[in-house]
Design an enzyme around this catalytic site. Structure first.
Site, PDB file in Angstrom:
ATOM      1  CB  SER A 119      -0.899  -0.007   1.235  1.00 55.17           C
ATOM      2  OG  SER A 119      -1.584   1.220   1.350  1.00 55.17           O
ATOM      3  N   GLY A 151       7.046  -3.317  -2.696  1.00 50.70           N
ATOM      4  CA  GLY A 151       6.769  -1.910  -2.465  1.00 50.70           C
ATOM      5  C   GLY A 151       7.760  -0.964  -3.102  1.00 50.70           C
ATOM      6  CE  LYS A 204       1.905  -2.196   5.601  1.00 49.10           C
ATOM      7  NZ  LYS A 204       1.802  -1.361   4.374  1.00 49.10           N
ATOM      8  CB  CYS A 264      -2.699   6.604  11.117  1.00 46.31           C
ATOM      9  SG  CYS A 264      -3.902   5.294  11.112  1.00 46.31           S
ATOM     10  N   GLY A 267      -3.783   4.053   1.066  1.00 46.50           N
ATOM     11  CA  GLY A 267      -4.673   4.192   2.214  1.00 46.50           C
ATOM     12  C   GLY A 267      -5.895   5.060   1.972  1.00 46.50           C
TER      13      GLY A 267
END
Length: 303
Positions: A21, A265, A165, A130, A46
């Site tokens: 992501s 990634g 995650k 976050c 996200g």
């Protein structure tokens, strides 16, 4: 040719390769370069309830062994994503894992509920790195209690497979693996980027406007491998592994220690075809070593 199909906690993947992501946009950005439906799944950038501008520039920089970013989870919001991005992914017939985030437990649940039943969405990856605004900005993913609260809330809000995650900046990932399983996770994703910093010696200022960011790239592969191996010791659900995958060997390292699937990634910024090259290299290695099914190779590390 070796069989490559895997089941990632209820997500049927024709091969074990997806993308990390935040590194692959929403699929359209790379679709002009290769057939993205060749991947086992696409994991998109996200998504939260509302549009979000992210952090000010500069927000990424190269560093020895990789790169740092402080993009700040810029995104269009869940409604725009469903309307503008999902039709393209459905047309390409690529299973889509949506990374979701929020600044409160309630927002995670809200986004999860909204994505439930959306055609093409096969799973939700929970970004718990976050900040929790209700607890002074501390990350949801660094305390087992707040981490568990998020997983439970999302589990109650959706019937989709969910993949928390894990944050790497904890003393031990195993308590988080156990907590995720008990809270109803179908699989576990790890690792996220490592907290890091870079400074400009001449200006005596941080390189990133956000001051700190997340470190990714080849340099974090050994760290990620350790976390995945430790997670596999207690995991009763499949693992989606990522961290410094640039070659087929890097990906197979994760499968060897117990991962079911892998995500490519940072490598895509150097080689946009990296996910495809990793997949093809994995297939070639398994064939060369007479392994008929990648599931037979998983977790065969000798210790």
């Amino acid at each position: 040719m070796a069989k490559m199909a895997v089941n990632l906690g209820g997500i049927e993947m024709k091969n074990p390769v997806t993308v990390a992501s935040g590194t692959f946009g929403y699929g359209q950005e790379y679709a002009g370069l290769f057939d993205i439906s060749r991947l086992g799944a696409v994991t998109v950038k996200g998504i939260r309830a509302c549009p979000w501008p992210g952090n000010p520039l500069p927000r990424h920089t190269e560093v020895p062994g990789g790169m740092m970013n402080a993009i700040g989870l810029q995104g269009p919001g869940v409604e725009a994503f469903i309307a503008e991005d999902m039709p393209f992914l459905v047309e390409r017939q690529v299973p889509t894992i949506v990374n979701i985030w929020g600044t409160s437990v309630e927002e995670y649940a809200q986004v999860a509920a909204r994505l439930t039943g959306v055609p093409g969405v096969v799973g939700l990856e929970l970004n718990v790195s976050c900040p929790n605004v209700k607890e002074g900005g501390a990350s949801f993913g660094t305390r087992v209690e707040t981490f568990t609260e998020v997983v439970k809330a999302v589990r109650e809000a959706t019937t989709l497979p969910i993949l928390p995650k894990l944050a790497p900046n904890v003393p031990d990932v195993r308590p988080f693996v156990k907590a995720a399983q008990e809270a109803g996770a179908n699989a576990i994703s790890l690792i996220n980027t490592l907290p890091a910093m870079a400074v400009d010696l001449e200006t005596r200022r941080p390189v990133l406007a956000n001051r700190v960011g997340g470190l990714s790239g080849a340099g974090i592969h050994p760290i990620a491998l350790k976390h995945v191996w430790e997670a596999a010791q207690v995991a009763e659900v499949p693992l989606l592994a990522m961290g410094g995958i640039f070659t087929a060997k890097d990906a197979l390292d994760f499968i060897l220690v117990g991962a079911t699937a892998v995500a490519v990634g940072t490598a895509t910024f150097i080689d946009p075809l990296a996910p495809l090259h990793v997949l093809e290299g994995m297939e070639a290695w398994l064939d060369a070593h007479g392994i008929a099914d990648i599931n037979d190779f998983r977790g065969t590390l000798k210790v």
